[in-house]
Design a protein around this motif. Sequence first.
Motif, PDB file in Angstrom:
ATOM      1  N   ARG A   8      -3.062   2.990  -4.311  1.00 22.48           N
ATOM      2  CA  ARG A   8      -2.761   1.557  -4.441  1.00 22.48           C
ATOM      3  C   ARG A   8      -1.291   1.357  -4.798  1.00 22.48           C
ATOM      4  N   SER A   9      -0.757   2.257  -5.603  1.00 18.18           N
ATOM      5  CA  SER A   9       0.665   2.184  -5.948  1.00 18.18           C
ATOM      6  C   SER A   9       1.534   2.406  -4.713  1.00 18.18           C
ATOM      7  N   ALA A  35       0.669   1.795  -1.675  1.00 20.30           N
ATOM      8  CA  ALA A  35       0.472   0.632  -0.806  1.00 20.30           C
ATOM      9  C   ALA A  35       1.379  -0.535  -1.200  1.00 20.30           C
ATOM     10  N   LYS A  36       1.819  -0.579  -2.433  1.00 18.98           N
ATOM     11  CA  LYS A  36       2.709  -1.648  -2.887  1.00 18.98           C
ATOM     12  C   LYS A  36       4.160  -1.414  -2.486  1.00 18.98           C
ATOM     13  N   CYS A  37       4.456  -0.199  -1.996  1.00 21.01           N
ATOM     14  CA  CYS A  37       5.807   0.108  -1.531  1.00 21.01           C
ATOM     15  C   CYS A  37       6.046  -0.539  -0.170  1.00 21.01           C
ATOM     16  N   ASP A  38       7.293  -0.670   0.188  1.00 17.08           N
ATOM     17  CA  ASP A  38       7.661  -1.157   1.509  1.00 17.08           C
ATOM     18  C   ASP A  38       6.961  -0.290   2.561  1.00 17.08           C
ATOM     19  N   THR A  39       6.418  -0.919   3.592  1.00 16.09           N
ATOM     20  CA  THR A  39       5.649  -0.173   4.594  1.00 16.09           C
ATOM     21  C   THR A  39       6.476   0.918   5.274  1.00 16.09           C
ATOM     22  N   GLN A  86       6.198   4.070   2.833  1.00 13.44           N
ATOM     23  CA  GLN A  86       4.908   4.596   2.378  1.00 13.44           C
ATOM     24  C   GLN A  86       4.660   6.036   2.802  1.00 13.44           C
TER      25      GLN A  86
END
Length: 72
Positions: A27-28, A30-34, A37
């Motif tokens: 989940r962490s 997933a919060k990064c810029d695509t 990731q």
Amino acid sequence: MITIADEVRYSTGEMLFDHGLPDLALRSVAKCDTNLQSAVLNRIVTAGGSTLMRGFHDRITAEFTSKAHDLY
């Protein structure tokens, strides 16, 4: 392991996985810029006392690989 009256009640390593350590890490990510990731997933480092438990690295790697494959 936590033993009570000669009975093993909990494997402390299992508690990390039962309470979603791999899911929390993903989940962490997933919060990064695509665009980042994939790079972040390839550079995950585990550290600390719990990572020294027998089988920890193999288990966390297997769970990350399985779950990340489903997501990415």
